[in-house]
Design a protein around this motif. Sequence first.
Motif, PDB file in Angstrom:
ATOM      1  N   ASN A 497      30.169  90.982  32.839  1.00  0.00           N
ATOM      2  CA  ASN A 497      30.585  92.358  32.544  1.00  0.00           C
ATOM      3  C   ASN A 497      29.526  93.102  31.739  1.00  0.00           C
ATOM      4  O   ASN A 497      29.585  94.315  31.591  1.00  0.00           O
ATOM      5  N   SER A 498      28.583  92.365  31.157  1.00  0.00           N
ATOM      6  CA  SER A 498      27.458  93.013  30.465  1.00  0.00           C
ATOM      7  C   SER A 498      26.308  92.036  30.400  1.00  0.00           C
ATOM      8  O   SER A 498      26.508  90.821  30.493  1.00  0.00           O
ATOM      9  N   VAL A 499      25.092  92.558  30.250  1.00  0.00           N
ATOM     10  CA  VAL A 499      23.912  91.705  30.275  1.00  0.00           C
ATOM     11  C   VAL A 499      22.897  92.200  29.247  1.00  0.00           C
ATOM     12  O   VAL A 499      22.863  93.396  28.931  1.00  0.00           O
ATOM     13  N   ALA A 500      22.085  91.276  28.701  1.00  0.00           N
ATOM     14  CA  ALA A 500      21.027  91.655  27.752  1.00  0.00           C
ATOM     15  C   ALA A 500      19.899  90.648  27.838  1.00  0.00           C
ATOM     16  O   ALA A 500      20.133  89.437  27.891  1.00  0.00           O
ATOM     17  N   TRP A 501      18.654  91.180  27.862  1.00  0.00           N
ATOM     18  CA  TRP A 501      17.474  90.310  27.842  1.00  0.00           C
ATOM     19  C   TRP A 501      17.165  89.945  26.386  1.00  0.00           C
ATOM     20  O   TRP A 501      17.425  90.723  25.465  1.00  0.00           O
ATOM     21  N   ASN A 502      16.582  88.764  26.196  1.00  0.00           N
ATOM     22  CA  ASN A 502      16.122  88.373  24.862  1.00  0.00           C
ATOM     23  C   ASN A 502      14.861  89.167  24.541  1.00  0.00           C
ATOM     24  O   ASN A 502      13.896  89.152  25.312  1.00  0.00           O
ATOM     25  N   THR A 503      14.875  89.872  23.435  1.00  0.00           N
ATOM     26  CA  THR A 503      13.737  90.745  23.088  1.00  0.00           C
ATOM     27  C   THR A 503      12.515  89.947  22.665  1.00  0.00           C
ATOM     28  O   THR A 503      11.424  90.495  22.555  1.00  0.00           O
ATOM     29  N   GLN A 504      12.697  88.648  22.388  1.00  0.00           N
ATOM     30  CA  GLN A 504      11.561  87.845  21.923  1.00  0.00           C
ATOM     31  C   GLN A 504      11.076  86.844  22.959  1.00  0.00           C
ATOM     32  O   GLN A 504      10.083  86.157  22.740  1.00  0.00           O
ATOM     33  N   CYS A 505      11.817  86.703  24.054  1.00  0.00           N
ATOM     34  CA  CYS A 505      11.412  85.739  25.076  1.00  0.00           C
ATOM     35  C   CYS A 505      11.632  86.352  26.453  1.00  0.00           C
ATOM     36  O   CYS A 505      12.752  86.703  26.819  1.00  0.00           O
ATOM     37  N   GLU A 506      10.578  86.463  27.199  1.00  0.00           N
ATOM     38  CA  GLU A 506      10.585  87.155  28.483  1.00  0.00           C
ATOM     39  C   GLU A 506      11.541  86.523  29.480  1.00  0.00           C
ATOM     40  O   GLU A 506      12.190  87.205  30.247  1.00  0.00           O
ATOM     41  N   ASP A 507      11.649  85.191  29.472  1.00  0.00           N
ATOM     42  CA  ASP A 507      12.367  84.501  30.540  1.00  0.00           C
ATOM     43  C   ASP A 507      13.816  84.197  30.213  1.00  0.00           C
ATOM     44  O   ASP A 507      14.448  83.409  30.906  1.00  0.00           O
ATOM     45  N   MET A 508      14.363  84.775  29.133  1.00  0.00           N
ATOM     46  CA  MET A 508      15.740  84.452  28.764  1.00  0.00           C
ATOM     47  C   MET A 508      16.611  85.690  28.773  1.00  0.00           C
ATOM     48  O   MET A 508      16.236  86.731  28.235  1.00  0.00           O
ATOM     49  N   LEU A 509      17.779  85.533  29.366  1.00  0.00           N
ATOM     50  CA  LEU A 509      18.771  86.605  29.279  1.00  0.00           C
ATOM     51  C   LEU A 509      20.136  85.967  29.076  1.00  0.00           C
ATOM     52  O   LEU A 509      20.331  84.768  29.302  1.00  0.00           O
ATOM     53  N   GLN A 532      34.339  85.672  23.220  1.00  0.00           N
ATOM     54  CA  GLN A 532      35.153  86.833  23.582  1.00  0.00           C
ATOM     55  C   GLN A 532      34.338  88.101  23.350  1.00  0.00           C
ATOM     56  O   GLN A 532      33.647  88.234  22.350  1.00  0.00           O
ATOM     57  N   GLY A 533      34.450  89.053  24.269  1.00  0.00           N
ATOM     58  CA  GLY A 533      33.806  90.346  24.070  1.00  0.00           C
ATOM     59  C   GLY A 533      32.666  90.589  25.037  1.00  0.00           C
ATOM     60  O   GLY A 533      32.488  89.894  26.037  1.00  0.00           O
ATOM     61  N   PHE A 534      31.869  91.631  24.686  1.00  0.00           N
ATOM     62  CA  PHE A 534      30.765  92.056  25.539  1.00  0.00           C
ATOM     63  C   PHE A 534      29.452  91.804  24.829  1.00  0.00           C
ATOM     64  O   PHE A 534      29.304  92.144  23.656  1.00  0.00           O
ATOM     65  N   VAL A 535      28.495  91.260  25.558  1.00  0.00           N
ATOM     66  CA  VAL A 535      27.151  91.108  25.005  1.00  0.00           C
ATOM     67  C   VAL A 535      26.451  92.461  25.088  1.00  0.00           C
ATOM     68  O   VAL A 535      26.415  93.083  26.147  1.00  0.00           O
ATOM     69  N   VAL A 536      25.912  92.934  23.971  1.00  0.00           N
ATOM     70  CA  VAL A 536      25.211  94.216  23.969  1.00  0.00           C
ATOM     71  C   VAL A 536      23.761  94.075  23.510  1.00  0.00           C
ATOM     72  O   VAL A 536      22.997  95.025  23.594  1.00  0.00           O
ATOM     73  N   GLY A 537      23.393  92.894  22.997  1.00  0.00           N
ATOM     74  CA  GLY A 537      22.015  92.701  22.542  1.00  0.00           C
ATOM     75  C   GLY A 537      21.711  91.228  22.379  1.00  0.00           C
ATOM     76  O   GLY A 537      22.604  90.411  22.143  1.00  0.00           O
ATOM     77  N   TYR A 538      20.412  90.870  22.502  1.00  0.00           N
ATOM     78  CA  TYR A 538      20.004  89.473  22.411  1.00  0.00           C
ATOM     79  C   TYR A 538      18.629  89.468  21.745  1.00  0.00           C
ATOM     80  O   TYR A 538      17.645  89.885  22.333  1.00  0.00           O
ATOM     81  N   ASN A 539      18.614  89.011  20.481  1.00  0.00           N
ATOM     82  CA  ASN A 539      17.371  89.050  19.707  1.00  0.00           C
ATOM     83  C   ASN A 539      17.128  87.667  19.121  1.00  0.00           C
ATOM     84  O   ASN A 539      17.834  87.257  18.204  1.00  0.00           O
ATOM     85  N   GLY A 540      16.154  86.943  19.646  1.00  0.00           N
ATOM     86  CA  GLY A 540      15.887  85.591  19.143  1.00  0.00           C
ATOM     87  C   GLY A 540      17.065  84.681  19.435  1.00  0.00           C
ATOM     88  O   GLY A 540      17.432  84.456  20.575  1.00  0.00           O
ATOM     89  N   SER A 541      17.678  84.174  18.362  1.00  0.00           N
ATOM     90  CA  SER A 541      18.853  83.313  18.539  1.00  0.00           C
ATOM     91  C   SER A 541      20.144  84.069  18.270  1.00  0.00           C
ATOM     92  O   SER A 541      21.223  83.490  18.330  1.00  0.00           O
ATOM     93  N   LYS A 542      20.024  85.372  17.962  1.00  0.00           N
ATOM     94  CA  LYS A 542      21.218  86.162  17.656  1.00  0.00           C
ATOM     95  C   LYS A 542      21.645  86.933  18.906  1.00  0.00           C
ATOM     96  O   LYS A 542      20.847  87.595  19.548  1.00  0.00           O
ATOM     97  N   ILE A 543      22.930  86.817  19.181  1.00  0.00           N
ATOM     98  CA  ILE A 543      23.511  87.580  20.287  1.00  0.00           C
ATOM     99  C   ILE A 543      24.496  88.562  19.662  1.00  0.00           C
ATOM    100  O   ILE A 543      25.379  88.167  18.895  1.00  0.00           O
ATOM    101  N   PHE A 544      24.332  89.864  19.974  1.00  0.00           N
ATOM    102  CA  PHE A 544      25.196  90.901  19.418  1.00  0.00           C
ATOM    103  C   PHE A 544      26.347  91.110  20.399  1.00  0.00           C
ATOM    104  O   PHE A 544      26.143  91.430  21.572  1.00  0.00           O
ATOM    105  N   CYS A 545      27.546  90.914  19.844  1.00  0.00           N
ATOM    106  CA  CYS A 545      28.723  90.900  20.711  1.00  0.00           C
ATOM    107  C   CYS A 545      29.738  91.908  20.204  1.00  0.00           C
ATOM    108  O   CYS A 545      30.067  91.931  19.010  1.00  0.00           O
ATOM    109  N   LEU A 546      30.235  92.754  21.095  1.00  0.00           N
ATOM    110  CA  LEU A 546      31.259  93.738  20.750  1.00  0.00           C
ATOM    111  C   LEU A 546      32.594  93.208  21.248  1.00  0.00           C
ATOM    112  O   LEU A 546      32.786  92.984  22.446  1.00  0.00           O
ATOM    113  N   HIS A 547      33.499  92.987  20.284  1.00  0.00           N
ATOM    114  CA  HIS A 547      34.828  92.490  20.653  1.00  0.00           C
ATOM    115  C   HIS A 547      35.866  93.454  20.103  1.00  0.00           C
ATOM    116  O   HIS A 547      35.981  93.623  18.885  1.00  0.00           O
TER     117      HIS A 547
END
Length: 1182
Positions: A497-509, A532-547
Amino acid sequence: MRAVLTWRDKAEQCIYDLAFKPDGTQLILAAGNRLLVYDTSDGTLLQPLKGHKDTVYCVAYAKDGKRFASGSADKSIIIWTSKLEGILKYTHNDSIQCVSYNPVTHQLASCSSSDFGLWSPEQKSVSKHKSSSKITCCSWTNDGQYLALGMANGIISIRNKNGEEKVKIERPGGSLSPIWSICWNPSREEHNDILAVADWGQKLSFYQLSGKQIGKDRPLNFDPCCISYFTKGEYILVGGSDKQVSLFTKDGVRLGTVGEQNSWVWTCRVKPDSNYVVVGCQDGTISFYQLIFSTVHGLYKDRYAYRDSMTDVIVQHLITEQKVRIKCRELVKKIAIYKNRLAIQLPEKILIYELYSEDSTDMHYRVKEKIVKKFECNLLVVCADHIILCQEKRLQCLSFSGVKEREWQMESLIRYIKVIGGPAGREGLLVGLKNGQILKIFVDNLFAIVLLKQATAVRCLDMSASRNKLAVVDENDTCLVYDIHTKELLFQEPNANSVAWNTQCEDMLCFSGGGYLNIKASTFPVHQQKLQGFVVGYNGSKIFCLHVFSMSAVEVPQSAPMYQYLDRKMFKEAYQIACLGVTDADWRELAMEALEGLEFETARKAFTRVQDLRYLELISSIEERKKRGETNNDLFLADVFSYQGKFHEAAKLYKRSGHESLALDMYTDLCMFEYAKDFLGSGDPKETKMLITKQADWARNINEPKAAVEMYISAGEHAKAIEISGSHGWVDMLIDIARKLDKAEREPLLMCACYFKKLDSPGYAAETYLKIGDLKSLVQLYVDTKRWDEAFALGEKHPEFKDDVYVPYAQWLAENDRFEEAQKAFHKAGRQGEAVRVLEQLTHNAVVESRFNDAAYYYWMLSMQCLDMAQDPAQKDAMLDKFHHFQHLAELYHGYQTIHRYTEEPFSFDLPETLFNISKFLLHSLTKATPLGISKVNTLFTLAKQSKALGAYKLARHAYDKLRGLQIPARIQKSIELGTLTIRSKPFHDSEELVPLCYRCSTNNPLLNNLGNVCINCRQPFIFSASSYEVLHLVEFYLEEGITDEEAVALIDLEAPRHKREGKWRETSSNNSQTLKLDETMDSIGEDDPFTAKLSFEQGSSEFVPVVVNRSVLRSMSRRDVLIKRWPPPLQWQYFRSLLPDASITMCPSCFQMFHSEDYELLVLQHACCPYCRRRIDDTGP
């Protein structure tokens, strides 16, 4: 915010009031003269309740849900149970206007036009209180302490639980602005109780409990009929003459309309703990709405802005968790955030904020621009210098001053828009359309660039950090990843339902959907975990999730993708993934895998991360070895395996690389001796012995000493076995070892003996010393253990050890205060110097402590020591002088003991004659220096007293005269002064009985003799008894030259015949018989004893002429009458002749002191020894 009608019903009469059951399951309505009970879930009328005879104006439910109350125009109140049964009824004098239950005590407040009453289940009566005006509404505070009453005359009265007025609030409009509805804010977070007041002056006001107004009146532009708070107090509902229900913030800011009606709204309430609102109207309509508060928010990298309480914006830093609240005091419609910009759309304007500083963690915003204009848009985007408005298919670009700069018209509805960065004023936008088109738009460019077109509508978009890949989520919940340059579909994944690329690693989403978070690295399979929720950002090992309404930063270890790279031995890529954030265990696994793959650079970085110094040292050592030219990877890998604990694999590699010794060292270092033996097989015995020794060392270290001892013995390491056994006190083990050892192994045997000594087993130590023939150590053992008898026995057998025995023995005796024995032991050991020193010290101590008997004894012993030492020709003269000196001192101290006892002790057991003789002897002897400890005063005092008592008045007077010239102690001062006076009354002569007789020349000597203790006539020295100090009837004689002591004794023992004057018989004695012969020719001889003839001497000579006897005289002497002092050499023997043979004299064979036989026997009986030299009576030696 929008309101969705859930259900609606229509009653026949006006709905004046309604109340929810606290659990929200039932709704009670006041409709006409009935109560209607509805099921809130679907609007089903459960039951009408009849009980009132007139219109029901009010209804209220108790907080505990057990009962509710209704008030009617029939002036009555009815209490109903939750089972819809009426249980109590009471009345007022006027129609009931409002009722309210205390939220804590469940006390019921019922208000009529003229009074109000307070009823509680505990009390039977209702306490009523008059009111000055019609009460239109009432409300209890949260804590149940105060009741607020709203009145038709514009006054609000705040009462306590007893009905007493505490605060009175007068509204400016008075009776022209009747208070129509009041309600206390139910929020527990507010510090003060806040009362919301709605009056028919068309005002909404807020007051504190103290009566102080909060802020200004808010105009409503209609007559309010009802006001109520949401359960948590965040919103207010107001309904009235405008035929709708309006939603306000708790501060009175209007947010919107809940539902428009066809008639006045008399009542509205919020279902407890929900967003459902029920509205009751004049025409009997009941409407049940659900309020949906849409999420208004914006995100850019790690900053997230969202709407709170409809009028506030909270900006949250997802990394630092800092939050800042921006109060807008108006309904916030849209929010957009980008870098240091924040745009907030309000109903009539757009506010643009900027950060105070460029600091990435700064959270202080200030207003940069205001665009005062009303906009209608679906989406809002902010850039560095522009805002972008999205309206259906159209995009508009406005400057911060509100000027439209550019506009783009799309082919289809815009479904998604995102700023992807760029220079200020030239930012790029990613736009997704409903028709599947994905465009790239630059703010400063009028032409949109089509990136690609797909068949399905776009729901979500994101571009990779390098702008090479594009991820799309379509309306079929499929995540599709494209290569932007080739337009090729790389892969697709379902349930997104939502997608985000890792801002620090080209090959990870990552993409979310179906309650799962999916992480995909490169082309590897997807890794899933619940989220639970929507992924809205992916930075390093942190995934920003809106629930729902909250944004959270979830720390997700990147373990799964890292392991996917590791499986393919892609260590560098795995390291890059690990840098994004993995657990310590994952870092360690990466380090180990890289190490095993001999990728040392990656391994070092990973081990540095987990701070594992051991492995870092290993890597450094391997790299050093590689620099030195080593290239054997098997050996390197073996080292790695051994570090990892894979010892068997390491051993195999060591063996393969030809380093078996390293494998053996590894096993022994690890104490894996069985494995070492297996590895060694039937190899070199030397190696086996070394292995057993190491195993023993290990057993010793792990505190298994017995096993260690056995192993050391089997390995031939006897010294270590002895050391352990000795330190643990295992005597039995030591005995076994000592007996098994050959006598040639001196060192281990000496160790055994040493431990036997320490462990108090001297017998075994002796056995060991004998085994190796170490007699010196054996002697030392006997000495150390104080086994003197064995030591003496060994000393007798081996005289060379005599010193080693007797010297320590003497020292031991001295340490134990057995000084006399110590002196003898020193003497016996030939240590004359030490013997003399001990005696001198003993003597000195005895004198200082006034033990004069002991002093005499020690001086006698000293004299004998000196005599012994005089046998050495080099010391003869000096030692003989000392001998005579010490003999003289011994006699003095022996005599002085009696004087001291007489003067110092209260009672004296000595005869006056003895005291007289001793003091006279001392007086004649102390002609020169007085020895230490001997008091002349005491001697003269004793002599004076005894002389006076025995009649020697002349001598007594002389003694008193002498005392006058001496320092007299205070204790005898008076006695001496009295004696000096009384002696004057006595005659000036001495008693004849006391005058001493010389037995050689028969001269009476004066008591006071200037020559000392010798005859004044013949100069013959007096011989004194060593007990009574009387002059003994002995005369010393000397042998004629040429006669030896042995010959003299033999001649004396002959017992030659004597001529008897009484008869003519002649007695002849021989060895075997006695013969009596009648001698008729015998004449009387003038001299019947040849010795008596020898006593004559030349009268008046001042020189002493000794008595010298020849052989004939010796033959004439009787053995009974002669006493011989048999001095050891170099002294000559001394001979004494008794002139009164019938008066027996005894001489001590040890010290050669003379005594009257009776005195000697008595003293010996008393002391069991000689009183002078302390020779035991049972001692047969001389």
